[in-house]
Motif scaffolding. Structure first.
Motif, PDB file in Angstrom:
ATOM      1  N   SER A   9       0.826  -1.209   0.000  1.00  0.00           N
ATOM      2  CA  SER A   9       0.000   0.000   0.000  1.00  0.00           C
ATOM      3  C   SER A   9       0.858   1.256   0.000  1.00  0.00           C
ATOM      4  N   ARG A  10       2.001   1.198   0.701  1.00  0.00           N
ATOM      5  CA  ARG A  10       2.880   2.374   0.777  1.00  0.00           C
ATOM      6  C   ARG A  10       3.683   2.561  -0.511  1.00  0.00           C
ATOM      7  N   ARG A  20       1.317   3.104  -3.937  1.00  0.00           N
ATOM      8  CA  ARG A  20       0.262   4.116  -3.923  1.00  0.00           C
ATOM      9  C   ARG A  20       0.288   4.948  -5.205  1.00  0.00           C
ATOM     10  N   LYS A  21      -0.891   5.178  -5.766  1.00  0.00           N
ATOM     11  CA  LYS A  21      -1.009   5.990  -6.980  1.00  0.00           C
ATOM     12  C   LYS A  21      -1.254   7.447  -6.602  1.00  0.00           C
ATOM     13  N   ASP A  22      -0.483   8.333  -7.217  1.00  0.00           N
ATOM     14  CA  ASP A  22      -0.610   9.772  -6.963  1.00  0.00           C
ATOM     15  C   ASP A  22      -0.484  10.492  -8.299  1.00  0.00           C
ATOM     16  N   ARG A  75       9.048  11.431  -1.823  1.00  0.00           N
ATOM     17  CA  ARG A  75       7.932  10.484  -1.833  1.00  0.00           C
ATOM     18  C   ARG A  75       8.426   9.060  -1.571  1.00  0.00           C
ATOM     19  N   TYR A 116       7.046   6.295  -2.673  1.00  0.00           N
ATOM     20  CA  TYR A 116       6.518   5.371  -3.668  1.00  0.00           C
ATOM     21  C   TYR A 116       7.644   4.645  -4.402  1.00  0.00           C
TER      22      TYR A 116
END
Length: 234
Positions: free
Chosen positions: A62-63, A66-68, A94, A96
């Motif tokens: 999840s970390r 993560r889509k941003d 970030r 990600y």
């Protein structure tokens, strides 16, 4: 007349059976499970491992996955404008997986495109390794837990027949009691195996989605790098 006599003869037997059933103590699920024997200990340990890995990997995926879209659009915009240092800083901030991969490529911005791609591919392999770390434990648990449960049942059946051979007497209550106690091992092993198997495939499905998403985002930034270098005559 014969029917009346038969009913009178059966009635005491039914009453005795009913009293015997009432005298049988009702056991809790915990006490019933504990009768499975020592083989339940490794099965219980495997269940803890499976639960820990599933929860831990779910949080990690999840970390990292993560889509941003806002962050990605900002990075692409900065690269198009030639503001590589700002884009790199934006990526480093970030957590990600895609941010780490893109940052690895931006660090090689002044080099050839093949070197940029190679840097991103190396970082991508490292991120995939992080995502897949500990997944083998779920596979091991899904395979071993049911076998341990079946092994416990086999040991129990062997013990039952050994006792029968020593006593030279077959008592149905002894056989049935021993069997239901040992079948608990098989049930526990199958339950733990199902949990681990389900978690393994659910997590693998999420990892595959993250890898596809990361590949797509990396390609978008790579296109932006090409356009930026073309505009700057590099």
């Amino acid at each position: 007349m014969n029917l009346l006599v038969l009913l009178q003869a059966v009635e005491p037997t039914v009453e005795i059976a009913g009293q015997a059933a009432q005298n049988v103590p009702e056991e809790s699920y915990l006490s019933l499970v504990m009768k499975g024997g020592w083989i339940l200990l490794p099965i219980f340990l495997l269940s803890l491992v499976a639960i820990y890995v599933i929860i831990n990997k779910w949080l990690v995926i999840s970390r990292l996955g993560r889509k941003d879209s806002v962050w990605l659009s900002r990075v692409v915009e900065l690269v198009h404008d030639g503001k590589i240092e700002k884009a790199l800083k934006f990526c480093v901030e970030r957590p990600y997986a895609s941010a780490k991969i893109i940052a690895a490529g931006l660090k090689e911005y002044d080099k050839e495109e093949s070197e940029i791609q190679e840097a991103m591919e190396i970082e991508a392999r490292q991120q995939v390794s992080v995502l897949e770390n500990q997944m083998n434990w779920l596979g091991i648990t899904a395979s071993i837990a049911p076998m341990l449960g079946f092994l416990g049942t086999i040991f129990g059946v062997i013990k039952i027949f050994y006792d029968i051979a020593l006593a030279n007497d077959i008592a149905i209550d002894t056989i049935s009691t021993g069997l239901y106690q040992k079948m608990i091992c098989s049930g526990a092993g199958l339950l733990v195996g199902i949990v681990a198997y389900t978690g393994y495939y659910l997590l693998n499905g999420r990892i595959d989605k993250v890898v596809i998403s990361v590949d797509k985002e990396s390609n978008e930034v790579l296109k932006a790098i090409r356009a930026s270098k073309r505009n700057n005559g590099l």
